[in-house]
Design an enzyme around this catalytic site. Sequence first.
Site, mmCIF file in Angstrom:
data_model
loop_
_atom_site.group_PDB
_atom_site.id
_atom_site.type_symbol
_atom_site.label_atom_id
_atom_site.label_comp_id
_atom_site.label_asym_id
_atom_site.label_seq_id
_atom_site.Cartn_x
_atom_site.Cartn_y
_atom_site.Cartn_z
ATOM 1 N N ASP A 1 10.610 47.860 15.298
ATOM 2 C CA ASP A 1 10.066 48.881 14.406
ATOM 3 C C ASP A 1 9.366 48.180 13.228
ATOM 4 O OD1 ASP A 1 10.250 51.996 13.856
ATOM 5 O OD2 ASP A 1 10.878 51.056 11.978
ATOM 6 N N TYR B 1 6.273 53.083 4.357
ATOM 7 C CA TYR B 1 5.250 53.961 4.931
ATOM 8 C C TYR B 1 4.126 54.215 3.934
ATOM 9 C CZ TYR B 1 8.495 54.977 8.733
ATOM 10 O OH TYR B 1 9.324 54.877 9.830
ATOM 11 N N HIS C 1 13.030 54.467 21.762
ATOM 12 C CA HIS C 1 12.656 53.587 20.654
ATOM 13 C C HIS C 1 13.797 52.655 20.286
ATOM 14 C CE1 HIS C 1 10.415 52.484 17.031
ATOM 15 N NE2 HIS C 1 11.527 52.659 16.331
#
Length: 313
Positions: free
Chosen positions: A123, A230, A285
């Site tokens: 990730d 982010y 994921h």
Amino acid sequence: MGANSRSLVTNGEIGPVIPPTVNAESTYRTVNGIELHAVTAGDETDPLVVLLHGFPEFWYSWRTQIAPLVEASYRVLVPDLRGYNLSEKPNGVRAYRIRDSSRDVADLIATENRDAAHVVGHDWGGMVAWDLGLHYPETVDRLAVVNAPHPTAYRHQVIANPNQLRRSWYAMAFQLPWLPEVACRYDDYRLLERTLRETAAPGTFSDDGLARYRRAWDRDGALTGMLNWYRAVARHPPSPSTDRVDVPTLVVWGEADAALVSALAVDSVGFCPESRLELLPEASHWVHHEKSERVTALLCEHLESTADISRSR
């Protein structure tokens, strides 16, 4: 161990997680102007492997890989990335640019008195691993990335693939000020808990594990630090001078990823002349949790290999 480090005995953190037969400790390292917490394990003279977690996890993400890697004669270094858990949480969005985090890891490798290490990331940790391969290749012996796309592959897919754009909606929502923090913190972090449990195979995240995650999320400044990753990539996007990663690279990909299309994995290895792609169709994921033994075996095989990697698709 470098001079800019100190040990911290935290049996409550690592004791029940890492087998007592493994020589593990919790440390703090001063790198790139901030203090990072890391768990280390194994003989200090063995080849070094750095494991980088993603959102919304911390070093605990790699708990099942630590002992097998040590038993395979590797020294393992597993940090909490900046903004997470026990690591420092600098103020401001700009402090969470990918380049700063990859510099953190390059400096972290130096605290082990090494010039280079094997680097593994999942990730956001995978995005840092890609950036190291692009900008600090001299610090990386071998690269392994788990469900994290090469940055250029991701940009191309977001532009050209409406399915990937739809799947990226949450990253856009995280750009808002303060509201994502409120939503994530509401009802004892229920949103983050549901995100983990509903995007993984049943039983992947235990009640005990989620209690550990809640403690990490609840540390002062942690939630904003985590979300700022982010915000920073949108406001300060990396601009690599090259797309090519010359470090031997393994890409492991759970095809049932709810956030990232599998085409990203295929596109990513295209930027690596020496690459291997392993697609795991029944994994999500969170493949390094769900298929822990398989992922560990792939990592050991990749790290042990001294021959050129043939590209497999």
